[in-house]
Design an enzyme around this catalytic site. Sequence first.
Site, PDB file in Angstrom:
ATOM      1  N   ASN A  48     -12.296  33.930 -21.729  1.00 31.93           N
ATOM      2  CA  ASN A  48     -11.719  32.998 -22.287  1.00 31.93           C
ATOM      3  C   ASN A  48     -10.544  33.890 -23.221  1.00 31.93           C
ATOM      4  O   ASN A  48     -11.125  34.041 -24.364  1.00 31.93           O
ATOM      5  CB  ASN A  48     -12.128  31.787 -23.167  1.00 31.93           C
ATOM      6  CG  ASN A  48     -11.406  31.072 -23.880  1.00 31.93           C
ATOM      7  OD1 ASN A  48     -10.101  31.052 -23.870  1.00 31.93           O
ATOM      8  ND2 ASN A  48     -11.957  30.032 -24.507  1.00 31.93           N
TER       9      ASN A  48
ATOM     10  N   HIS B  70      -6.134  21.489 -23.192  1.00 29.87           N
ATOM     11  CA  HIS B  70      -7.693  21.324 -23.812  1.00 29.87           C
ATOM     12  C   HIS B  70      -8.097  20.511 -22.756  1.00 29.87           C
ATOM     13  O   HIS B  70      -9.274  19.891 -22.992  1.00 29.87           O
ATOM     14  CB  HIS B  70      -7.645  20.476 -25.160  1.00 29.87           C
ATOM     15  CG  HIS B  70      -7.389  21.013 -26.171  1.00 29.87           C
ATOM     16  ND1 HIS B  70      -6.506  20.670 -27.249  1.00 29.87           N
ATOM     17  CD2 HIS B  70      -7.649  22.327 -26.783  1.00 29.87           C
ATOM     18  CE1 HIS B  70      -6.305  21.679 -28.202  1.00 29.87           C
ATOM     19  NE2 HIS B  70      -7.012  22.613 -28.033  1.00 29.87           N
TER      20      HIS B  70
ATOM     21  N   GLU C  90     -16.336  24.499 -23.232  1.00 31.20           N
ATOM     22  CA  GLU C  90     -15.609  24.748 -22.095  1.00 31.20           C
ATOM     23  C   GLU C  90     -16.056  25.846 -21.264  1.00 31.20           C
ATOM     24  O   GLU C  90     -15.749  25.846 -20.024  1.00 31.20           O
ATOM     25  CB  GLU C  90     -14.089  25.288 -22.791  1.00 31.20           C
ATOM     26  CG  GLU C  90     -13.496  24.331 -23.546  1.00 31.20           C
ATOM     27  CD  GLU C  90     -12.500  24.710 -24.778  1.00 31.20           C
ATOM     28  OE1 GLU C  90     -13.270  25.342 -25.521  1.00 31.20           O
ATOM     29  OE2 GLU C  90     -11.445  24.352 -25.006  1.00 31.20           O
TER      30      GLU C  90
END
Length: 383
Positions: A9, A172, A369
């Site tokens: 990420n 998101h 995530e």
Amino acid sequence: MTRAFLVLNAGSSSIKYAVYTTDSKKMFSGQVDRIGLGPAYNDGTEEIALPVARDATHATILDWLLPHIEGLSDTLNIVGAGHRVVHGGRDFAAPARVTEDVIAKLQTLAPLAPGHQPHNLAGIKAVDRRWPGIPQVACFDTAFHRTQPRIAQLFAIPRALADDGVLRYGFHGLSYHYISTQLPHCLDRPNGKVIVAHLGNGASMCAMQNMKSVATTMGYTALDGLVMGRRCGELDPGVIFHMLRDRGMTVAEIEDTLGTKSGLLGVSDISSDMRDLLSSDSPAAAEAVDLFVYQACKKIGALAATLGGLDAIVFTGGIGENSAAIRGRILQGCAWLGADIDDAANTAGATRITTDGSRLAAHVIATDEEGIIAGETQRLIAE
Ligand code: ADP
């Protein structure tokens, strides 16, 4: 050897990673922070300054980081990688296997997410340099919102622009996807009318019905909607014309002002970090927090209207998961929707923070995530 997936990420000032077994069990994780300011690595066991220049690029940092990760275990065999990619535009409504064609399409979206997309792509390229040819999967922050009705995606601008893709995409989505998988474990009516508030440095809300996105606060870019750490959120476009015409600002200066000098930082003139503002006795810090709460309550009202009612609110993200004070203030603003806060549960950080009799339920769920990316990577590579 342990066959494993690497999840990356790569953000503007940090690169987070996690390593998962091929059946999605997390092995370890860590991150590089302070990119551009003298990067530092931390994985919970060691914190080290990187042996690179203070202003090293993401590519240079990744060329240090990937061998470092591989060296953390003698038995690690990285067989695939999954990446958070902020913008998937109209083309990507689901995660995709990375190909040259996919990279070319994602590159064209970079101007819509200049602080993120180039770094996401740098991660993909660095993995290919380290482990040439291993399968890679791109997971998009926009994809979860592609279930929205067209009316929720339209801006009231000339049709031709919408036809060209000037639409409300929302972001998101990996966080919202994860939360949607948790709703059946927490809510009496997971298929009901739910608002998920992802409140971190970036902040947005997503209205869900049947656990799918039906509306969201972010837009064409991640600048719209709530007050954020450094981003302005909702803004009259006339302010941009004023900056251009009357103040002689360049486009780059305006982008920088609205994207990195606004939000909590801009209003407080002190910090973009909610903890700093909550512990400050400056009136400007208090005003920034007041505006954050005010806008959050306003957006909840708007999203509840799009849903035609509201059964539950879920808080997540750094502020949503950790700040009882902010959750409490937002819920006080939702009394008209039937929120009755359980103060003790809220202070204790319990999962449910409204009373049993509360008409509107409020929950706190920690987002994941990376877990979603690992699962999707495993699924696509298995296919
Ligand atoms: P990002 O969007 O960069 O992933 P996070 O989700 O980690 O950010 O959220 C960072 C925000 O969470 C910061 O504003 C930070 O101050 C806030 N935060 C973290 N812990 C607390 C806390 N205990 N109280 C208030 N705010 C907190």
